[in-house]
Motif scaffolding. Structure first.
Motif, PDB file in Angstrom:
ATOM      1  N   GLU A   1     -14.328  16.285  63.985  1.00  0.00           N
ATOM      2  CA  GLU A   1     -13.398  16.267  62.854  1.00  0.00           C
ATOM      3  C   GLU A   1     -14.005  15.543  61.656  1.00  0.00           C
ATOM      4  O   GLU A   1     -13.895  16.012  60.511  1.00  0.00           O
ATOM      5  CB  GLU A   1     -12.080  15.597  63.258  1.00  0.00           C
ATOM      6  CG  GLU A   1     -11.062  15.545  62.117  1.00  0.00           C
ATOM      7  CD  GLU A   1      -9.733  14.947  62.535  1.00  0.00           C
ATOM      8  OE1 GLU A   1      -9.152  14.197  61.726  1.00  0.00           O
ATOM      9  OE2 GLU A   1      -9.291  15.238  63.665  1.00  0.00           O
ATOM     10  N   VAL A   2     -14.643  14.404  61.912  1.00  0.00           N
ATOM     11  CA  VAL A   2     -15.303  13.673  60.824  1.00  0.00           C
ATOM     12  C   VAL A   2     -16.384  14.547  60.191  1.00  0.00           C
ATOM     13  O   VAL A   2     -16.477  14.666  58.958  1.00  0.00           O
ATOM     14  CB  VAL A   2     -15.917  12.351  61.327  1.00  0.00           C
ATOM     15  CG1 VAL A   2     -16.732  11.688  60.221  1.00  0.00           C
ATOM     16  CG2 VAL A   2     -14.836  11.402  61.821  1.00  0.00           C
ATOM     17  N   ALA A   3     -17.193  15.179  61.040  1.00  0.00           N
ATOM     18  CA  ALA A   3     -18.266  16.038  60.518  1.00  0.00           C
ATOM     19  C   ALA A   3     -17.699  17.211  59.727  1.00  0.00           C
ATOM     20  O   ALA A   3     -18.204  17.549  58.640  1.00  0.00           O
ATOM     21  CB  ALA A   3     -19.136  16.541  61.677  1.00  0.00           C
ATOM     22  N   TYR A   4     -16.627  17.849  60.230  1.00  0.00           N
ATOM     23  CA  TYR A   4     -16.016  18.972  59.514  1.00  0.00           C
ATOM     24  C   TYR A   4     -15.511  18.534  58.136  1.00  0.00           C
ATOM     25  O   TYR A   4     -15.656  19.250  57.142  1.00  0.00           O
ATOM     26  CB  TYR A   4     -14.839  19.537  60.306  1.00  0.00           C
ATOM     27  CG  TYR A   4     -15.172  20.185  61.619  1.00  0.00           C
ATOM     28  CD1 TYR A   4     -16.452  20.671  61.901  1.00  0.00           C
ATOM     29  CD2 TYR A   4     -14.185  20.334  62.604  1.00  0.00           C
ATOM     30  CE1 TYR A   4     -16.741  21.277  63.118  1.00  0.00           C
ATOM     31  CE2 TYR A   4     -14.467  20.941  63.821  1.00  0.00           C
ATOM     32  CZ  TYR A   4     -15.737  21.399  64.079  1.00  0.00           C
ATOM     33  OH  TYR A   4     -16.006  21.987  65.286  1.00  0.00           O
ATOM     34  N   LYS A   5     -14.871  17.368  58.082  1.00  0.00           N
ATOM     35  CA  LYS A   5     -14.351  16.884  56.801  1.00  0.00           C
ATOM     36  C   LYS A   5     -15.482  16.705  55.788  1.00  0.00           C
ATOM     37  O   LYS A   5     -15.321  17.025  54.601  1.00  0.00           O
ATOM     38  CB  LYS A   5     -13.598  15.570  57.004  1.00  0.00           C
ATOM     39  CG  LYS A   5     -12.261  15.719  57.708  1.00  0.00           C
ATOM     40  CD  LYS A   5     -11.615  14.356  57.979  1.00  0.00           C
ATOM     41  CE  LYS A   5     -10.245  14.505  58.622  1.00  0.00           C
ATOM     42  NZ  LYS A   5      -9.641  13.182  58.954  1.00  0.00           N
ATOM     43  N   LEU A   6     -16.617  16.185  56.260  1.00  0.00           N
ATOM     44  CA  LEU A   6     -17.758  15.988  55.369  1.00  0.00           C
ATOM     45  C   LEU A   6     -18.376  17.318  54.963  1.00  0.00           C
ATOM     46  O   LEU A   6     -18.643  17.561  53.771  1.00  0.00           O
ATOM     47  CB  LEU A   6     -18.797  15.099  56.055  1.00  0.00           C
ATOM     48  CG  LEU A   6     -18.360  13.645  56.287  1.00  0.00           C
ATOM     49  CD1 LEU A   6     -19.280  12.963  57.298  1.00  0.00           C
ATOM     50  CD2 LEU A   6     -18.339  12.871  54.969  1.00  0.00           C
ATOM     51  N   TRP A   7     -18.620  18.176  55.940  1.00  0.00           N
ATOM     52  CA  TRP A   7     -19.284  19.449  55.650  1.00  0.00           C
ATOM     53  C   TRP A   7     -18.405  20.402  54.853  1.00  0.00           C
ATOM     54  O   TRP A   7     -18.867  21.078  53.935  1.00  0.00           O
ATOM     55  CB  TRP A   7     -19.709  20.126  56.950  1.00  0.00           C
ATOM     56  CG  TRP A   7     -20.861  19.496  57.648  1.00  0.00           C
ATOM     57  CD1 TRP A   7     -21.934  18.873  57.087  1.00  0.00           C
ATOM     58  CD2 TRP A   7     -21.066  19.426  59.072  1.00  0.00           C
ATOM     59  NE1 TRP A   7     -22.795  18.422  58.064  1.00  0.00           N
ATOM     60  CE2 TRP A   7     -22.291  18.759  59.292  1.00  0.00           C
ATOM     61  CE3 TRP A   7     -20.347  19.870  60.180  1.00  0.00           C
ATOM     62  CZ2 TRP A   7     -22.801  18.521  60.568  1.00  0.00           C
ATOM     63  CZ3 TRP A   7     -20.850  19.644  61.456  1.00  0.00           C
ATOM     64  CH2 TRP A   7     -22.065  18.966  61.642  1.00  0.00           C
TER      65      TRP A   7
END
Length: 457
Positions: free
Chosen positions: A166-172
């Motif tokens: 989820e953290v990675a998706y928010k950034l990407w």
């Protein structure tokens, strides 16, 4: 003509990967793992052979899983030493033009902010050829290496993985708009501040403000792969993965596993075509069946049964070294082995499976020995069971890949089972023809896109 299969070269920046003991073979470069030329040569062979990607496995610890010790892993080079696959992928970007570069990274080993930045950088530099194999490490030694007294319990690891992605998706997906980079030299505006935002994530494990430090890469989010076979693992793959790596014993078993995962896929609001299935297989090729088996027997002279037992036992959480290898498996009443025991005894009527039989069968069930035509026939059986592609494991490198490319690929191309050339676009566009470079709208990462971007899709 059939739909073409996807072919990935399954490897690891280690001495011994799947077929243990083969590093001693005079025609392999496995012991040259630290030489970039070894990997540049392999990548060139794969690209010339029109493989889709190099799929790099990894471990981040070595456990005392055989005879209560880690000695066999160190002595025989079983996943030890093991170099960082993301660094190897970076090194191969300039040596390749079309080959996908997919690497394994555990949620345990890198903070998601740092990881997301690294992946975006790799995706930029490769022109959109990067994939991420998401793993939730079970190793006791790996846990200790990263400050944990014990491995995180199974289902808790997947709750952790949910937050990590989820953290990675928010950034990407959510931190930068598509038009944030203006490159307006006259107005002295490189990027529009109104098109870039923080993510302000606050969760059980992570607090990440953002914004993402890297501008949107060709794919934004890398191609997502996951290989969990447990109930929680399959559910995670159904929610997040675009491809899942399975090691089924037979095409019939693959058919059943695929049906099960597709039930989870529907629950997650995704379509059957949103998830590709890669089966792990290896090949020994001969101009005749007799020649192929002769080559296979010559290869097997180098195989370490201890090495196979140490690998299989570690993955199953069973120390085979403390058990009598000649004793029937049924005598031990080990629940986790019953399915494999049944498979072996069905394939060998009248024979009770011993531990030594089971270790060999579990290591070799994915090996196909035969002529190019026989191998193509068998791959059609796997495709009919629902497999979309193959992770091709090697016995010698690069020799196993050369044999497959030179002798099997031409037959597969005649049948429409292998690509003749690379299509344009990113790795995602090649794996999912007709789709854009970005994740599908029904993927859970899409909910983190800015409303303006969602409306434009």
């Amino acid at each position: 003509m059939r739909k073409r299969l996807i072919f990935n070269a399954f490897s690891m920046n280690a001495v011994s990967h799947v077929y243990h003991g083969l590093w001693r073979h005079p025609q392999t470069r496995q012991t040259e793992l630290n030489q970039l030329s070894t990997w540049v040569e392999l990548a060139g062979i794969l690209e010339k052979g029109r493989f889709d990607a190099l799929f790099l496995a990894d471990v981040i610890g070595v456990d005392k899983g055989h005879n209560g010790s880690w000695d066999v892993y160190l002595k025989e080079g079983i996943h030890f030493p093991a170099n960082d696959p993301s660094v190897l992928a970076a090194a191969l970007i300039g040596a390749t033009t079309n080959l996908g570069l997919t690497f394994t990274s555990s949620i345990l080993q890198s903070h998601p902010f740092d990881f997301a930045r690294r992946v975006s950088t790799l995706d930029h530099l490769s022109g959109g050829r990067v994939g991420w194999n998401i793993v939730t490490t079970t190793s006791r030694n790996a846990a200790a290496n990263f400050g944990f007294d014990e491995p995180v319990p199974h289902d808790e690891r997947y709750r952790w993985a949910d937050e990590y992605v989820e953290v990675a998706y928010k950034l990407w997906e959510g931190s930068w708009d598509d038009d944030a980079v203006r490159l307006d030299r006259t107005a002295q505006v490189y990027a529009d501040p109104t098109r870039i935002r923080t993510i302000d994530h606050v969760g059980p494990r992570y607090r990440v403000a953002g914004p993402h430090l890297t501008s949107p890469s060709p794919q934004r989010t890398p191609v997502l792969i996951q290989a969990g076979s447990s109930r929680a693992g399959r559910a995670f793959a159904a929610r997040n993965a675009e491809a899942t790596f399975v090691v089924c014993l037979t095409p019939e078993a693959a058919r059943s596993a695929i049906a099960d995962i597709r039930v989870e896929l529907a629950k997650a609001g995704r379509r059957p075509e949103d998830l590709l299935f890669f089966q792990g297989l290896s090949f020994v090729v001969g101009s005749t069946e007799e020649e192929a088996w002769r080559k296979a027997r010559a290869i097997d002279d180098y195989v370490s049964t201890d090495g196979l037992a140490a690998h299989v036992g570690r993955d199953l959480g069973i120390d085979f070294g403390l058990l009598d290898p000649q004793k029937p498996v049924a005598d031990y009443k080990i629940e986790g082995l019953q399915g494999f025991t049944q498979f072996f005894e069905e394939a060998n009527p009248g024979k009770r499976a011993r531990l030594v039989d089971l270790v060999t069968a579990m290591s070799y069930n994915g090996r196909i020995v035969g002529t190019p035509e026989q191998i193509a026939d068998r791959l059609e059986d796997w495709q009919d069971a629902g497999i979309d592609g193959v992770n091709v494991a090697y016995q010698t490198t690069p020799g196993s890949f050369v044999d497959f490319i030179d002798h099997v690929m031409p037959v597969l191309r005649e049948r429409g089972l292998a690509q003749r050339d690379y299509a344009p676009g990113t790795l995602r566009e090649r794996l999912f023809p007709g789709r854009p470079a970005f994740l599908a709208r029904n993927h859970p990462a899409a909910r983190f896109r800015h409303p303006q971007r969602q409306a434009a899709e």
